[in-house]
Design a protein around this motif. Structure first.
Motif, short mmCIF file in Angstrom:
data_model
loop_
_atom_site.label_atom_id
_atom_site.label_comp_id
_atom_site.label_asym_id
_atom_site.label_seq_id
_atom_site.Cartn_x
_atom_site.Cartn_y
_atom_site.Cartn_z
N GLN B 681 0.84 -1.19 0.00
CA GLN B 681 0.00 0.00 0.00
C GLN B 681 0.88 1.24 0.00
O GLN B 681 0.89 2.00 0.94
N PRO B 683 2.02 4.98 -1.41
CA PRO B 683 1.34 6.07 -2.12
C PRO B 683 1.67 6.01 -3.61
O PRO B 683 2.81 5.67 -3.98
N GLY B 684 0.72 6.31 -4.42
CA GLY B 684 0.96 6.28 -5.86
C GLY B 684 0.52 4.98 -6.48
O GLY B 684 0.38 4.88 -7.69
N GLU B 710 -8.02 -1.02 -2.98
CA GLU B 710 -7.89 0.38 -3.37
C GLU B 710 -8.17 1.27 -2.17
O GLU B 710 -9.14 1.06 -1.45
N THR B 711 -7.29 2.24 -1.96
CA THR B 711 -7.52 3.13 -0.83
C THR B 711 -8.48 4.25 -1.16
O THR B 711 -9.25 4.68 -0.33
N ARG B 712 -8.41 4.75 -2.38
CA ARG B 712 -9.26 5.90 -2.70
C ARG B 712 -10.68 5.40 -2.90
O ARG B 712 -10.98 4.77 -3.91
N SER B 713 -11.50 5.71 -1.93
CA SER B 713 -12.84 5.13 -1.96
C SER B 713 -13.60 5.57 -3.20
O SER B 713 -14.38 4.83 -3.75
N GLN B 716 -12.80 3.48 -6.06
CA GLN B 716 -13.32 2.14 -5.82
C GLN B 716 -14.79 2.09 -6.20
O GLN B 716 -15.21 1.23 -6.96
N PRO B 738 -21.79 -3.25 4.20
CA PRO B 738 -22.83 -2.65 5.03
C PRO B 738 -22.93 -1.13 4.87
O PRO B 738 -24.03 -0.57 4.87
N VAL B 739 -21.77 -0.49 4.71
CA VAL B 739 -21.81 0.97 4.63
C VAL B 739 -22.52 1.41 3.36
O VAL B 739 -23.43 2.24 3.36
N ALA B 742 -26.16 0.79 3.58
CA ALA B 742 -26.89 1.76 4.39
C ALA B 742 -27.17 3.02 3.59
O ALA B 742 -28.29 3.55 3.59
N LEU B 743 -26.15 3.47 2.88
CA LEU B 743 -26.32 4.71 2.10
C LEU B 743 -27.34 4.50 0.99
O LEU B 743 -28.19 5.33 0.73
N GLN B 746 -30.73 4.41 2.38
CA GLN B 746 -31.17 5.74 2.76
C GLN B 746 -31.69 6.50 1.55
O GLN B 746 -32.71 7.16 1.60
N ARG B 762 -35.60 -6.91 6.43
CA ARG B 762 -35.38 -6.31 7.74
C ARG B 762 -36.73 -6.22 8.43
O ARG B 762 -37.40 -5.21 8.37
N ASP B 765 -37.63 -3.57 11.27
CA ASP B 765 -37.77 -2.23 10.70
C ASP B 765 -39.06 -2.10 9.90
O ASP B 765 -39.74 -1.08 9.94
#
Lengths: 599, 989
Positions: B681, B683-684, B710-713, B716, B738-739, B742-743, B746, B762, B765
């Motif tokens: 990992q 940089p570059g 990949e670090t840059r979300s 990704q 999950p993230v 969720a978005l 939403q 769910r 809910d």
């Protein structure tokens, strides 16, 4: 409490960001249009004078009613400082599209605070805004410097959004705020976090560091040693317990907006309304803010005596030199006198709140619960409060406290409370109940599960015996008897370290404990030498994900003043909570429509 | 190459000293007797050599690519069409031009070529072919220009950029001609020659616009020649050629002006036709052209450079045709550049690399003429020649050149021109010099018959390559010349000599010291140091490099320390070390001079190493020269990873999106593990790019795995979204994130929450949502129904308690509706149970209330409290009194409080005696009977202090709230007195 002392640099950073943004705009004379709610926070970092020096010619603000006028002839560009809120965006779009308001010869810019969002951009496109003429940009106002040791990343509903909607946007902004702090104070080498959301923030900042590629730019020597991130869901108890330190009570009673309150001071036969900013710049307040409410009276009278003594000195002044000395002190004395008047009024109002019968009854009940007395059966006070149809927030608050202190309610008890509430307040309150259950504030005890609260209470000594309100030996005075768990965690982190309280940490709800180390590479030898960094005092940044109470902040201030372990704390939080405001977002107001149209 | 006789390999040519280095003795494994018998291309900057072996009878055509020392890099079968010529581009791609107009671009390591095409097979004739092609370097990259067999010129600037509109097939449009050839009848040469429209040669329906433009221009330039040129193809008869000029075409000009002018016009037209497409359209003109060259004898390209302001769709071409020199340019008439035309026939031309010098060769006169283009080209032609050499024999020429025609001609860094015959070579200086008019050079040194060398001009010299040797000719820079020239004693020479004296075996320090003393001033010392450093850069042989570098260091030691800071030698040493490694490591074989390296830049050098797949070497080079992570090592790693992906074996499984076979999954996992292990990992590093590559190669499984790193979300997510094939796939992948989920939910919730929650299973809910919707509905029946369904949802979700509550709520609603029917004009629906009961009690319908209370099992205490409150509120104090006579489970304080809340103080007072002791003080306080309260509290046996404290606080509060009330004041005073007596009495009750 912090001797780091240059939180002002963060303010400068933000201020320069906005001014540079204004400078980069094409226009020579700008009309600045404010989204009203942004005025106070933005003014906390930039004052109007600097705005005027950076091309701002005229300022309007968008009011709820009425429309703003045309762009003045002198201005060649209209700049809208707005939140990414659809209603505001619609308003701006209509204005920009109106040729009579914004002639074609003039351009416009929309500055989103704190972030441009894709829905807003789409909305602008839908409304046929010419994006060639209207520049879109953003001002990342991620943190507001409230005080030397208190920073706010303004997301008041972060806790609710995270737990009910799984909305992690607040975590993103919070991480960005921490990155900003790191650009000013250097990479923070040690990170400790407790709780799921805290872990996420931690992951975020480690990731952001990689993304921003700060390796090359990290020329600043670290000035903060530890970053302690605490998820509110690990300590939901503290905001449920009413605060009894002065600043906390002001929060409960006055609900200040961006540290500003309006105080009505009786004067002669009139009442004077005065706006007061609550921060350490006010000498009197700086001394009072962290004290227990019962200690305030004596302090105030001491102040009053001091000031009157100082005023009396002028009668004894005989020589010109003495007189001159007194005159030079006058403005200072006048200011002290003024704030004395303000805080006397405030104290009266706050005391009236704390000494009411209702408050005392609630206090007693919650005191019992927090001390863990008979938490496993129906509490008679709660029952009678429901029967009397007392305020629902209080009822829920007490139930939440009982749930936490009993390691969850027994299923039968939970059902009883639920039925009591449904019958007394209406079945629609079940929705609120569901919310609280989902957020984990009310839990049902699993069969066979043990109650770990007493273990936690002992390990973290949450309720020490001796209590002195005026000369406290421990910070449990902030709620008269209960020491905030979060503050204890921070204290134990410094001494003896979290490894020593591993069990208690694991018993606490909210998620895992995680510690990480950020390597600081590539530190230039000739880089700036940290001005205040000393090996003796450890500097800590304490981040509360989901809000913090002033009782916690006062507790941390108490810690940094105590001699046991030299440490300084800066607090970064997503919001300032009170026992009232913590549960408010969960209580869902359903518009109970009239079911019988003929009545 | 011995250090002592550095000067022995230096030749004086004109004003320059040209050093001759033998770079390599070639190591061809397969014997190549003579490079001249194959089609070859040697790259600049010590780049690779491509040899094309055309198929002999039974063998296939092969392309072989060697490095500069002759080691085979790669070879492949030639399966395409008829290869005409080839060259290396500036990025070391092999550009091959076929006779059919195809341009194939091969990477250094082979692989499938990119194809660009010149569309030359025009509609009517398919006989048109590419006759010759030239390559040039422009600011847009490597360009190709071709001349077709019918005399058209086409070009493609910026070969390797995917230019949005490639210029393939665009014709150079020129509309008039000003060309005259040195033929009989050249007497017309006097005076300015006016161009006339070549529009005649174009089909009107095709080129209206051009025609008009051309006519205007022609008319303007003809000046005095009146007449209107009409569009038509035509024929012309005139002058000694006896050709007919078409009446419609040039009638006016031939009629109105002297026939001679018309002849000029015609010839101009003819010249145009040699390079225009119109030949094929007019048979007569074609015949007329038959005795001209259909293809120019020689030509070269003036490429767009920042200095000559040519745009990306422009070039200029020098053409030799029939011994004359023409300049062709887009949208301009061709201009003849030599006025008056030279007496001899020009047969070859050569442009220097920087396009500032032009050399022309004439045969059989054997004259070399050099022109300077530095001051720009003007319509009036070239300036006076810079120099002129004759090899035809004569008093000042010792050399007459080889036999037969000139084979090759190339510039050696603007200093000299190399001429190569099959058996001889000759180096001629640029500027005419009396001392060295021309000079013969024997480079063979008798090494046998390796044939004429290939010539590759470099900006700092000239490479010569035969099957045996690789040589480099370079003019010596002035400092180096000063250092080594035998005839020169400069401070630098002294420094070198002194250094040699110290390091020599004799160790005569004194002698050295004396030598140092002869360099007096600091300025001289500095000059000497600089000279040595410059020499170290120039010298190619490591021992010599070391020698001069040491001398430079010695010199620096004699100077104040600030100079050693200014002249850092360590960086130079590292660069030279790298260059020596590149050259002497024969598996790399990249002989760069330091000047070439400086011009190329480290970044480009790394690219070239990567092109050769020399990842490890490149990695070390980055480390050695401290290239930043993202430009250096990360880039190398990325390239390596990309190569790994490229060279993956083909998929075993079906290769469809999701259905990845186990073998493929394993292969992908292994590769990703490898990549992550090596690349990590840093940089570059951009995993999204790798994933993108994998996705393009149709390996979605691999892409997905790579993307996880990949670090840059942002990258990704974008790539992920890009790769999503269907909505189903999207949801499937999102469920693992999950993230993101969720978005997504939403965003989705706003439109149709129930459907989404249902889909995502769910249940709790969904049940809560149903509950919310129940209370949102405005109709009682509907609400009841929804409450029922919420109850079943809660049961499904495993929450029986909530389900029960929903049922009860529905049941309550049912009862309320019944009540509404029974007790008309009263509303119950929507009220809570408490409110319903209170309303019933308030109405006096106790029976109904009682039955409802029993149905819903309201507990005893709450029922009592409810009754008390409801009765007091509705003013039913008789009922309240009756109730109070029974034994109350909640005590009697609530009765008093309820009465006081309802404003009935008398009733409250009446109830007071029944209030239990603990509550009595509070009730008394509420009734403002403070004296009684104090008496009561102080009379208590237990808890007296607590109640007194309560009283104190209450009174204090009252004092603040309503200041100046005598009752309160008196009570407060009494209490204080009591406190004091108690304190005096020894600590309270």
């Amino acid at each position: 409490m912090s001797h780091l002392g240059n939180v002002g640099r963060l303010k400068d950073l933000l201020c320069n960001e906005l001014l540079a943004l204004l400078d980069s705009l094409k226009g020579k004379n700008l009309l600045l249009v404010w989204d009203k709610p942004l005025m106070t926070p933005v003014n906390m970092v930039v004052d109007t004078n600097s705005l005027k020096q950076h091309k701002v010619h005229t300022m309007y603000s968008i009011e709820a009613t009425g429309s703003i006028g045309t762009v003045p002839a002198e201005c060649d560009m209209a700049v809208f400082l707005v939140r990414p809120d659809p209603t505001i965006i619609k308003y701006v779009a209509t204005y920009v599209n109106d040729k009579s308001k914004l002639p074609t010869s003039k351009s416009a810019a929309i500055v989103f605070v704190p972030n441009k969002t894709i829905p807003c951009e789409n909305l602008l496109r839908e409304l046929k805004v010419d994006l060639n003429r209207v520049q879109l940009t953003e001002f990342q106002l991620d943190l507001l410097p409230f005080d030397n040791d208190l920073l706010l990343c303004d997301w008041p509903n972060a806790f609710r959004d995270y737990h009910l909607k799984s909305d992690i946007s607040s975590l993103h902004y919070l991480s960005r705020a921490i990155m900003k702090i790191q650009t000013v104070f250097g990479i923070i080498p040690n990170i400790a976090c407790k709780g799921e959301a805290a872990k996420r923030v931690c992951d975020n900042i480690i990731r952001m560091r990689r993304e921003y590629d700060l390796e090359d730019t990290a020329a600043i020597a670290p000035q903060i040693d530890n970053l302690i991130i605490i998820d509110r869901s690990c300590d939901p108890l503290t905001p449920l317990v009413p605060q009894l330190n002065f600043e906390g009570l002001i929060e409960e009673v006055y609900r200040p907006k961006y540290t500003r309150i309006v105080v009505s001071i009786p004067r002669d036969n009139d009442v004077e309304e005065r706006k007061v900013a609550l921060n350490s710049a006010d000498e009197v307040f700086a001394d009072l803010r962290d004290r227990h409410i019962n200690a305030i009276g004596k302090l105030l009278s001491k102040f009053a005596r001091n000031i009157s003594a100082q005023f009396d000195e002028r009668h004894q002044a005989t020589t010109v030199a003495e007189l001159k000395k007194i005159v030079s002190k006058l403005p200072h004395m006048q200011a002290a006198k003024n704030s004395l008047a303000v805080f006397t009024t405030v104290t009266e109002k706050v005391k009236a709140h704390t000494e009411s019968d209702e408050y005392m009854d609630l206090y007693e009940c919650q005191h019992e619960l927090v001390h863990g007395y008979e938490t496993d059966r129906a509490n008679p006070f709660i029952e009678s409060l429901i029967a009397r149809e007392g305020p629902l927030p209080d009822v829920l608050r007490l139930i939440c406290i009982q749930s936490f202190c009993n390691g969850g309610l027994k299923p039968k008890l939970a059902q009883q409370y639920m039925r009591d509430i449904a019958q007394a307040y209406g079945a629609d309150k079940l929705v609120t109940w569901c919310n609280l259950v989902k957020a984990g504030l009310i839990a049902e005890q699993k069969p066979g599960a043990r109650n770990h609260y007493s273990a936690i209470k002992t390990t973290l000594s949450l309720c020490p015996e001796q209590l002195s309100e005026e000369a406290p030996a421990d910070f449990h005075y902030v709620t008269s008897g209960y020491a905030p768990i979060s503050a204890r965690l921070v204290q134990k982190f410094s001494q003896p370290g979290w490894r020593g309280i591993r069990d208690a940490l694991d018993f606490l709800p909210g998620g895992p404990v995680y510690e990480a180390i950020q390597k600081v590479k590539g530190l230039r030898q000739d880089g700036p030498v940290p001005p205040v960094y000393s090996a003796d005092t450890k500097h800590n940044l304490v981040v509360f994900v989901g809000g913090a109470t002033y009782s916690e902040i006062s507790a941390l201030r108490f810690l940094s003043q105590s001699d046991d372990f030299p440490a300084d704390y800066i607090v970064l939080t997503t919001g300032l909570l009170s026992s009232q405001s913590f549960l408010d977002p969960f209580i869902e107001e359903i518009n109970l429509t009239n079911l019988n149209p003929f009545v | 190459m011995e250090s002592q006789d550095y000067w022995s390999d230096v030749n004086a040519v004109g004003d320059y000293y040209i050093r001759h280095d033998n770079v390599y003795t070639m190591k061809f494994v397969r014997h190549l007797p003579n490079l001249n018998s194959h089609l070859t291309a040697l790259a600049q900057y010590g780049g690779p050599l491509a040899v094309f072996r055309r198929n002999d009878l039974n063998e296939e055509s092969r392309m072989e690519i060697f490095n500069a020392v002759g080691q085979l890099i790669t070879e492949f079968k030639w399966t395409s069409g008829n290869l005409l010529t080839m060259s290396w581009s500036s990025t070391e791609s092999l550009v091959c031009v076929q006779t059919d107009g195809s341009v194939l671009i091969y990477q250094l390591m082979g692989g499938s070529p990119q194809l660009r095409k010149f569309y030359i097979d025009s509609k009517k004739t398919s006989s048109e072919q590419v006759a010759s092609a030239k390559f040039y370097e422009s600011q847009f990259g490597t360009g190709v220009a071709i001349a077709t067999s019918t005399g058209r010129f086409l070009f493609l600037n910026g070969l390797e950029n995917f230019s949005p509109k490639p210029l393939v097939g665009q014709e150079i449009a020129f509309s008039g001609s000003a060309w005259r050839r040195g033929c009989p009848g050249g007497g017309l040469a006097a005076g300015p020659v006016n161009p006339i429209a070549a529009a005649a040669h174009r089909q009107p329906e095709q080129q209206h616009h051009d025609c008009y433009a051309a006519h205007d221009q022609a008319e303007h330039q003809l000046g005095g020649v009146p007449g209107q040129v009409q569009h038509a193809t035509g024929q012309a008869h005139c002058g000694q050629h006896q050709h007919r000029v078409h009446r419609d075409n040039l009638a006016r000009s031939s009629a109105a002006v002297a026939p001679a002018v018309a002849a000029v016009v015609l010839r101009q037209a003819a010249a145009v036709l040699t390079v225009s497409q119109l030949v094929q359209r007019a048979a007569v003109l074609r015949h007329f052209l038959a005795d001209l060259d259909p293809v120019p004898a020689a030509w070269c390209v003036l490429a767009p450079r920042p200095s000559n302001q040519l745009g990306p769709d422009q070039i200029r071409i020098f053409v030799l045709s029939r011994g004359g020199l023409l300049l062709l340019e887009q949208n301009r008439p061709p201009a003849s550049l030599l006025e008056p035309p030279p007496a001899e026939a020009l047969t070859d031309l050569c442009l220097s690399l920087d396009q500032s010098l032009l050399a022309l060769w004439s045969e059989p006169q054997r004259h070399l003429t050099v022109y300077s283009l530095a001051s720009g080209l003007s319509a009036s032609g070239l300036p006076a020649p810079l120099s002129r050499h004759s090899l035809a024999g004569g008093p000042d020429s010792a050399f007459v050149g080889g036999d037969g025609g000139l084979l090759r001609m190339a510039w050696c860094a603007n200093a000299a021109v190399m001429l190569v015959w099959a058996d001889q070579r000759c180096l001629l200086p640029t500027v005419r010099s009396d001392r060295f008019a021309n000079r013969l050079d024997e480079f063979h040194e008798g090494e046998g018959d390796s044939g004429a060398p290939l010539l590759v001009p470099e900006f700092d010299g000239l490479r010569l390559l035969t099957a045996e040797r690789h040589d480099l000719l370079r003019p010596l820079p002035r400092p180096v010349e000063q250092l080594f020239n035998i005839a020169c004693v400069s401070p630098a020479t002294v420094l070198l000599l002194a250094h040699d004296t110290i390091s020599g075996q004799a160790r005569t320090e004194t002698a050295a010291y004396e030598l140092f003393l002869t360099i007096e001033s600091d300025a001289d010392k500095l000059a000497a140091v600089r000279c040595c450093l410059e020499a170290a850069r120039f010298i190619a042989w490591p021992p010599d490099q070391k020698r001069v570098l040491r001398a430079a260091r010695t010199g620096l030691a004699l100077l104040p320390p600030k100079y050693s800071r200014e002249h850092r030698t360590d960086e130079l040493c590292q660069q030279l070390r790298l260059l020596n490694n590149l050259r002497f490591n024969e598996s790399i074989g990249l002989p760069l001079t330091h000047a070439q390296f400086s011009r190329l830049g480290l970044g480009v050098l790394i690219d070239r190493l990567l092109n050769r797949r020399l990842h490890e070497f490149a990695f070390r080079a980055c480390e050695l020269l401290r290239l930043s992570e993202s430009d250096g090592q990360a880039r190398v790693m990325m390239h390596w990873a990309e190569c790994q992906i490229d060279t993956l074996p083909p998929l075993v499984g079906a290769g469809v999106d999701i259905g990845e076979s186990r073998e493929d999954a394993q292969a992908s996992d292994a590769l990703v593990a490898d990549i992550v292990k090596f690349v990590g990992q840093r940089p570059g590093v951009n995993y999204a790019r790798l994933a993108g590559k994998a996705a393009r190669l149709n390996r979605p499984g691999l892409a997905r795995r790579l993307l996880d790193f990949e670090t840059r979300s942002q990258d990704q997510v974008l790539l992920k979204l890009h790769n999503m094939r269907s909505e189903l796939d999207l949801a499937g992948i999102m469920r693992k994130q999950p993230v993101a989920m969720a978005l997504y939910q939403q965003a989705y919730c706003a439109s149709d929450p129930a459907a989404l929650l249902d889909q995502e299973d769910r249940r709790s809910d969904l049940a809560a949502l149903e509950l919310r919707r129940a209370f949102d509905s405005t109709e009682a029946a509907r609400r009841q129904e929804l409450l029922g369904s919420a109850a079943s949802r809660f049961t499904e979700a495993g929450l029986p308690a909530l389900a029960k509550e929903c049922q009860l709520a529905a049941q309550l609603l049912e009862r309320q509706r019944k009540l509404e029917r029974d007790l008309s004009a009263q509303q119950f629906a929507g009220l809570s149970l408490h409110a319903t009961l209170a309303r019933l009690l308030g109405n006096g319908s106790e029976k109904l209330a009682e039955s409802l209370r029993r149905e819903f099992e309201v507990p005893e205490k709450r029922w009592w409290q409810l009754q008390v409150t409801a009765l007091a509120k509705s003013g039913r104090f008789t009922e309240l009194r009756r109730l109070s006579e029974r034994k109350s489970p909640i005590g009697y304080a609530p009765f008093v409080n309820a009465c006081l809340d309802a404003g009935n103080e008398a009733e409250a007072v009446a109830l007071l005696p029944r209030v239990e002791r603990e509550q009595r003080v509070r009730c008394l306080c509420r009734l403002r009977r403070y004296a009684e309260a104090i008496d009561f509290a102080s009379g208590l046996k237990t808890d007296a202090a607590y109640h007194l404290e309560y009283l104190r606080r209450h009174l204090a509060r009252e004092e603040v709230r309503q200041p100046g009330q005598p009752v309160v004041r008196e009570a407060a005073q009494r209490l204080r007195a009591l406190h004091q007596t108690m304190a005096a009495g020894g600590g309270g009750v």
